[in-house]
Design a protein around this motif. Structure first.
Motif, PDB file in Angstrom:
ATOM      1  N   GLU A   1       0.854  -1.173   0.000  1.00  0.00           N
ATOM      2  CA  GLU A   1       0.000   0.000   0.000  1.00  0.00           C
ATOM      3  C   GLU A   1       0.898   1.233   0.000  1.00  0.00           C
ATOM      4  OE1 GLU A   1      -3.885   0.893   2.435  1.00  0.00           O
ATOM      5  OE2 GLU A   1      -2.124   1.350   3.652  1.00  0.00           O
ATOM      6  N   ALA A   2       0.627   2.158  -0.926  1.00  0.00           N
ATOM      7  CA  ALA A   2       1.452   3.356  -1.034  1.00  0.00           C
ATOM      8  C   ALA A   2       0.568   4.582  -1.181  1.00  0.00           C
ATOM      9  CB  ALA A   2       2.379   3.251  -2.242  1.00  0.00           C
ATOM     10  N   GLY A   3       1.038   5.697  -0.633  1.00  0.00           N
ATOM     11  CA  GLY A   3       0.367   6.971  -0.845  1.00  0.00           C
ATOM     12  C   GLY A   3       0.804   7.540  -2.188  1.00  0.00           C
ATOM     13  N   ILE A   4       0.022   8.467  -2.731  1.00  0.00           N
ATOM     14  CA  ILE A   4       0.353   9.089  -4.018  1.00  0.00           C
ATOM     15  C   ILE A   4       0.547  10.579  -3.781  1.00  0.00           C
ATOM     16  CG2 ILE A   4      -0.311   9.308  -6.434  1.00  0.00           C
ATOM     17  CD1 ILE A   4      -2.561   7.354  -5.899  1.00  0.00           C
ATOM     18  N   VAL A   5       1.583  11.153  -4.394  1.00  0.00           N
ATOM     19  CA  VAL A   5       1.786  12.598  -4.335  1.00  0.00           C
ATOM     20  C   VAL A   5       0.977  13.204  -5.480  1.00  0.00           C
ATOM     21  CG1 VAL A   5       3.461  14.473  -4.503  1.00  0.00           C
ATOM     22  CG2 VAL A   5       4.071  12.353  -3.326  1.00  0.00           C
ATOM     23  N   LEU A   6      -0.059  13.968  -5.134  1.00  0.00           N
ATOM     24  CA  LEU A   6      -0.935  14.590  -6.126  1.00  0.00           C
ATOM     25  C   LEU A   6      -0.766  16.093  -6.090  1.00  0.00           C
ATOM     26  CD1 LEU A   6      -4.141  12.496  -5.427  1.00  0.00           C
ATOM     27  CD2 LEU A   6      -2.532  12.186  -7.301  1.00  0.00           C
ATOM     28  N   LYS A   7      -1.034  16.740  -7.230  1.00  0.00           N
ATOM     29  CA  LYS A   7      -0.904  18.198  -7.317  1.00  0.00           C
ATOM     30  C   LYS A   7      -2.196  18.803  -7.831  1.00  0.00           C
ATOM     31  CE  LYS A   7       4.036  18.291  -8.165  1.00  0.00           C
ATOM     32  NZ  LYS A   7       5.103  18.628  -9.103  1.00  0.00           N
ATOM     33  N   GLY A   8      -2.503  19.980  -7.335  1.00  0.00           N
ATOM     34  CA  GLY A   8      -3.610  20.770  -7.864  1.00  0.00           C
ATOM     35  C   GLY A   8      -4.947  20.072  -7.799  1.00  0.00           C
ATOM     36  N   THR A   9      -5.576  19.937  -8.952  1.00  0.00           N
ATOM     37  CA  THR A   9      -6.940  19.419  -9.034  1.00  0.00           C
ATOM     38  C   THR A   9      -6.998  17.903  -9.211  1.00  0.00           C
ATOM     39  OG1 THR A   9      -6.910  19.877 -11.395  1.00  0.00           O
ATOM     40  CG2 THR A   9      -7.864  21.568  -9.975  1.00  0.00           C
ATOM     41  N   GLU A  10      -5.852  17.222  -9.083  1.00  0.00           N
ATOM     42  CA  GLU A  10      -5.844  15.773  -9.302  1.00  0.00           C
ATOM     43  C   GLU A  10      -6.721  15.028  -8.298  1.00  0.00           C
ATOM     44  OE1 GLU A  10      -1.513  14.954 -11.342  1.00  0.00           O
ATOM     45  OE2 GLU A  10      -1.639  14.920  -9.165  1.00  0.00           O
ATOM     46  N   ILE A  11      -6.728  15.444  -7.051  1.00  0.00           N
ATOM     47  CA  ILE A  11      -7.519  14.740  -6.042  1.00  0.00           C
ATOM     48  C   ILE A  11      -9.006  14.890  -6.317  1.00  0.00           C
ATOM     49  CG2 ILE A  11      -7.457  16.654  -4.374  1.00  0.00           C
ATOM     50  CD1 ILE A  11      -7.422  12.897  -3.519  1.00  0.00           C
ATOM     51  N   LYS A  12      -9.417  16.051  -6.834  1.00  0.00           N
ATOM     52  CA  LYS A  12     -10.835  16.246  -7.145  1.00  0.00           C
ATOM     53  C   LYS A  12     -11.272  15.330  -8.286  1.00  0.00           C
ATOM     54  CE  LYS A  12     -11.235  20.898  -5.394  1.00  0.00           C
ATOM     55  NZ  LYS A  12     -11.923  22.162  -5.560  1.00  0.00           N
ATOM     56  N   SER A  13     -10.448  15.208  -9.318  1.00  0.00           N
ATOM     57  CA  SER A  13     -10.764  14.291 -10.417  1.00  0.00           C
ATOM     58  C   SER A  13     -10.749  12.851  -9.933  1.00  0.00           C
ATOM     59  CB  SER A  13      -9.762  14.450 -11.554  1.00  0.00           C
ATOM     60  OG  SER A  13      -9.981  15.636 -12.246  1.00  0.00           O
TER      61      SER A  13
END
Length: 155
Positions: free
Chosen positions: A26-38
């Protein structure tokens, strides 16, 4: 909560068809900007993606497609950029040793939200040969036929 548990957003069903999954991480993801909303909206595609370890010892998720967020403007993100995965150093060192072997790959199995954070379940997979895939399809068909026969017999 065990690994792989949470609100599942996307699954890679083709991974179990193409690989023997030997271990999962299990790994976390580094997201930027609007990626989490999508991502929360379910606009993500895992089909052709894979993970790799770069020269700096970081695990990168390559070819993961997160569609642009419709309400986002100039701060929107690049849909197919490579994204860093967050793993412990011991896990990364173990994966470096295992992926050096011939025929092994890091394959994302599913993306989910756990405790408000986006997580990805990556599996250490050994590539299947064509005859292995055919064998799996035969087993799947036999199981389907048995289930159908039991269901018809119960009527």
């Amino acid at each position: 909560m065990p690994k792989g548990q949470g609100k599942v957003i996307a699954q890679n069903k083709k991974a179990s068809h193409d690989y023997f999954i030997e271990d999962t991480y299990e790994a976390g993801i580094v997201l930027k900007g609007t990626e989490i909303k999508s991502l929360r909206a379910g606009r993500v595609n895992l089909k052709d993606s894979h993970a790799r370890i770069d020269r700096r010892g970081e695990v990168q998720l390559v070819n993961l497609h997160i569609s642009e967020y419709e309400q986002g403007n100039r701060f929107n993100h690049d849909p197919t950029r490579s994204r860093k995965l967050l793993l412990h150093r011991k896990e990364i060192d173990k994966l470096i040793g295992l992926t050096q072997q011939q025929g092994y790959a890091l394959v994302p199995l599913k993306i989910y939200i756990k405790n408000g954070y986006a997580k990805v379940l990556i599996g250490l997979g050994k590539g299947k040969k064509k005859y292995d895939k055919r064998e799996d399809l035969k087993k799947k068909q036999v199981k389907r036929d048995i289930d159908r026969a039991i269901k018809d017999h119960m009527r």
